[in-house]
Scaffold this active site. Structure first.
Site, PDB file in Angstrom:
ATOM      1  NE  ARG A 221      -4.222  -1.565   0.114  1.00  0.00           N
ATOM      2  CZ  ARG A 221      -4.365  -2.590  -0.719  1.00  0.00           C
ATOM      3  NH1 ARG A 221      -3.447  -2.842  -1.627  1.00  0.00           N
ATOM      4  NH2 ARG A 221      -5.437  -3.368  -0.663  1.00  0.00           N
ATOM      5  CG  HIS A 269      -2.948  -1.009  -7.002  1.00  0.00           C
ATOM      6  ND1 HIS A 269      -3.334  -0.375  -5.854  1.00  0.00           N
ATOM      7  CD2 HIS A 269      -3.058  -2.333  -6.731  1.00  0.00           C
ATOM      8  CE1 HIS A 269      -3.672  -1.262  -4.934  1.00  0.00           C
ATOM      9  NE2 HIS A 269      -3.503  -2.472  -5.449  1.00  0.00           N
TER      10      HIS A 269
HETATM   11  P1  NDP Z   1      -1.646 -11.856   4.790  1.00  0.00           P
HETATM   12  O1  NDP Z   1      -2.622 -11.364   5.797  1.00  0.00           O
HETATM   13  O2  NDP Z   1      -1.736 -13.257   4.325  1.00  0.00           O
HETATM   14  O3  NDP Z   1      -0.153 -11.658   5.351  1.00  0.00           O
HETATM   15  C1  NDP Z   1       0.245 -10.528   6.056  1.00  0.00           C
HETATM   16  C2  NDP Z   1       1.640 -10.754   6.618  1.00  0.00           C
HETATM   17  O4  NDP Z   1       2.091  -9.525   7.216  1.00  0.00           O
HETATM   18  C3  NDP Z   1       1.676 -11.823   7.714  1.00  0.00           C
HETATM   19  O5  NDP Z   1       2.862 -12.564   7.626  1.00  0.00           O
HETATM   20  C4  NDP Z   1       1.687 -10.980   8.993  1.00  0.00           C
HETATM   21  O6  NDP Z   1       2.311 -11.576  10.116  1.00  0.00           O
HETATM   22  C5  NDP Z   1       2.513  -9.801   8.542  1.00  0.00           C
HETATM   23  N1  NDP Z   1       2.270  -8.641   9.413  1.00  0.00           N
HETATM   24  C6  NDP Z   1       1.098  -7.988   9.638  1.00  0.00           C
HETATM   25  N2  NDP Z   1       1.282  -6.984  10.528  1.00  0.00           N
HETATM   26  C7  NDP Z   1       2.578  -7.018  10.861  1.00  0.00           C
HETATM   27  C8  NDP Z   1       3.375  -6.258  11.759  1.00  0.00           C
HETATM   28  N3  NDP Z   1       2.860  -5.255  12.476  1.00  0.00           N
HETATM   29  N4  NDP Z   1       4.687  -6.573  11.868  1.00  0.00           N
HETATM   30  C9  NDP Z   1       5.225  -7.593  11.158  1.00  0.00           C
HETATM   31  N5  NDP Z   1       4.521  -8.371  10.295  1.00  0.00           N
HETATM   32  C10 NDP Z   1       3.215  -8.078  10.154  1.00  0.00           C
HETATM   33  O7  NDP Z   1      -1.734 -10.850   3.556  1.00  0.00           O
HETATM   34  P2  NDP Z   1      -1.433 -11.143   2.003  1.00  0.00           P
HETATM   35  O8  NDP Z   1      -0.085 -11.749   1.895  1.00  0.00           O
HETATM   36  O9  NDP Z   1      -2.558 -11.852   1.371  1.00  0.00           O
HETATM   37  O10 NDP Z   1      -1.426  -9.645   1.420  1.00  0.00           O
HETATM   38  C11 NDP Z   1      -0.549  -8.656   1.910  1.00  0.00           C
HETATM   39  C12 NDP Z   1      -0.934  -7.274   1.391  1.00  0.00           C
HETATM   40  O11 NDP Z   1      -0.613  -7.158   0.007  1.00  0.00           O
HETATM   41  C13 NDP Z   1      -2.436  -6.947   1.415  1.00  0.00           C
HETATM   42  O12 NDP Z   1      -2.849  -6.549   2.704  1.00  0.00           O
HETATM   43  C14 NDP Z   1      -2.546  -5.830   0.399  1.00  0.00           C
HETATM   44  O13 NDP Z   1      -2.364  -4.568   1.032  1.00  0.00           O
HETATM   45  C15 NDP Z   1      -1.364  -6.076  -0.543  1.00  0.00           C
HETATM   46  N6  NDP Z   1      -1.813  -6.445  -1.890  1.00  0.00           N
HETATM   47  C16 NDP Z   1      -1.417  -5.684  -2.954  1.00  0.00           C
HETATM   48  C17 NDP Z   1      -1.795  -6.029  -4.233  1.00  0.00           C
HETATM   49  C18 NDP Z   1      -1.326  -5.237  -5.410  1.00  0.00           C
HETATM   50  O14 NDP Z   1      -1.791  -5.486  -6.536  1.00  0.00           O
HETATM   51  N7  NDP Z   1      -0.403  -4.323  -5.257  1.00  0.00           N
HETATM   52  C19 NDP Z   1      -2.653  -7.186  -4.494  1.00  0.00           C
HETATM   53  C20 NDP Z   1      -2.987  -7.940  -3.315  1.00  0.00           C
HETATM   54  C21 NDP Z   1      -2.584  -7.557  -2.072  1.00  0.00           C
HETATM   55  P3  NDP Z   1       1.744 -12.958  10.738  1.00  0.00           P
HETATM   56  O15 NDP Z   1       2.176 -14.017   9.747  1.00  0.00           O
HETATM   57  O16 NDP Z   1       2.431 -13.079  12.022  1.00  0.00           O
HETATM   58  O17 NDP Z   1       0.248 -12.799  10.841  1.00  0.00           O
HETATM   59  C1  OXD Z   2      -5.723  -6.191  -3.051  1.00  0.00           C
HETATM   60  C2  OXD Z   2      -5.268  -5.259  -4.058  1.00  0.00           C
HETATM   61  O1  OXD Z   2      -5.638  -5.870  -1.871  1.00  0.00           O
HETATM   62  O2  OXD Z   2      -5.617  -5.451  -5.230  1.00  0.00           O
HETATM   63  O3  OXD Z   2      -6.179  -7.277  -3.426  1.00  0.00           O
HETATM   64  O4  OXD Z   2      -4.513  -4.323  -3.753  1.00  0.00           O
END
Ligand code: NDP
Ligand code: OXD
Length: 306
Positions: A221, A269
């Site tokens: 993000r 994006h």
């Molecule tokens: P998940 O919820 O599966 O994974 C999130 C990870 O971040 C987990 O490992 C979690 O830790 C870690 N995390 C969360 N908070 C913290 C913190 N405070 N400190 C350290 N680690 C933290 O999410 P996804 O992998 O599915 O997606 C990640 C992000 O990617 C989405 O939220 C979205 O914003 C972005 N995204 C962007 C896209 C694009 O096209 N650019 C498309 C899709 C998603 P833990 O394992 O311990 O829970």
């Molecule tokens: C998502 C994205 O969060 O597209 O899936 O950014």
């Protein structure tokens, strides 16, 4: 059973048709103000007025992985929010990140510039051992990305909130481990959810801890990154460049300095797009499972914010 679809950035009709085909017994429609309340909602960044009308919802399905926009709304307490759980996004993200890392590491951007000017030139091969890559967030997407980078023999570090194990990846967990993680990496990939804890996490101090000549890939993000701090670190030479797919304001405003910076690569994006058919199949499967009283993956914890 009533399903309502409210998507702020896409036409709802193909989603309505797809969900109707997958769940023939349901009444599926695109939301219109004043519609009767639905049992299930499929949404992307809906208006507050939509939420306020949904008094009978059993779950809210987000058509993306990130729920930051949704959690900014006033949601009824206890409402189950379900995010997309991969649905074809992790392979796209692995492609995008590997492409960006390899393009930078192998200096393909430099070769492209050379050949455009008709120059046949070699660059000194770099050692992978000098290019450790760190992946912030080891969830659905981060784990797939870390595994994909290992295929190319990059040393890979990962950072998450709770301890994780990914074969071949040096895993760090928690705030206390952040500094050790950052100082181990030259390339940093951000795949964290946007929460109050992670907003502005890519700043002068954290990016300044990367090995000299560092490179940032932000695919999570825009609000994770302090834009001016990135520009300052590029100017000072501490960072060699960055690939950015997400921005504080999208579309990226025409006068934003990121557009023209010579060491930034900007994409709109698009690193991991929501794939409609896969997403409809996943959401329809989860609605059916919840109706049978079975648990589903991807339920958001409102306290953690992801
Ligand atoms: P998940 O919820 O599966 O994974 C999130 C990870 O971040 C987990 O490992 C979690 O830790 C870690 N995390 C969360 N908070 C913290 C913190 N405070 N400190 C350290 N680690 C933290 O999410 P996804 O992998 O599915 O997606 C990640 C992000 O990617 C989405 O939220 C979205 O914003 C972005 N995204 C962007 C896209 C694009 O096209 N650019 C498309 C899709 C998603 P833990 O394992 O311990 O829970
Ligand atoms: C998502 C994205 O969060 O597209 O899936 O950014």
């Amino acid at each position: 059973m009533r399903i309502t679809v409210c998507l702020s950035q896409q036409k709802p009709e193909p989603w309505v048709a797809g969900l109707q085909a997958a769940l023939p017994g349901a009444q599926v429609s695109a939301w219109q103000p004043g519609d009767p309340p639905a049992d299930w909602a499929v949404v992307w960044a809906p208006p507050q007025a939509f939420i306020d009308e949904q008094t009978d919802l059993r779950a809210l399905f987000n058509t993306g992985a990130g729920v930051d926009a949704l959690l900014q709304l006033r949601l009824p307490p206890g409402l189950r929010v379900v995010r997309l759980d991969d649905a074809g996004m992790s392979v796209q993200m692995a492609e995008y990140v590997c492409h960006a890392v390899i393009r930078h590491f192998r200096e393909f951007d430099g070769y492209e510039a050379d050949t455009r000017e008709g120059r046949w030139s070699y660059r000194k091969p770099r050692s992978r051992a000098d290019w450790p890559v760190g992946v912030m967030g080891l969830g659905v997407l981060g784990t797939r990305v870390a595994q994909a980078l290992r295929v190319f023999d990059f040393p890979v570090h990962g950072w998450s909130r709770s301890p994780r194990e990914v074969p071949g990846v040096v895993c760090h967990a928690g705030e206390a481990a952040l500094d050790g993680f950052l100082t181990s990496c030259r390339v940093l990939v951000n795949l964290l959810p946007l929460t109050p804890q992670t907003e502005n996490i890519l700043n002068r101090q954290t990016l300044g801890r990367l090995l000299p000549g560092g490179y940032l890939i932000n695919v999570a993000r825009g609000a994770h990154l302090v834009d001016d701090d990135l520009l300052a670190l590029l100017d000072s030479g501490h960072l060699a460049g960055a690939t950015l797919d997400v921005f504080r304001t999208e579309p990226l405003p025409a006068n934003h300095p990121f557009w023209s910076h010579p060491r930034l690569t900007v994409t709109p994006h698009t690193s991991a797009r929501t794939l409609r058919d896969e997403s409809i199949a996943q959401i329809a499967g989860k609605i059916a499972a919840l109706q049978r009283g079975e648990p589903v993956a991807g339920v958001v914890d409102p306290v953690r914010g992801y």
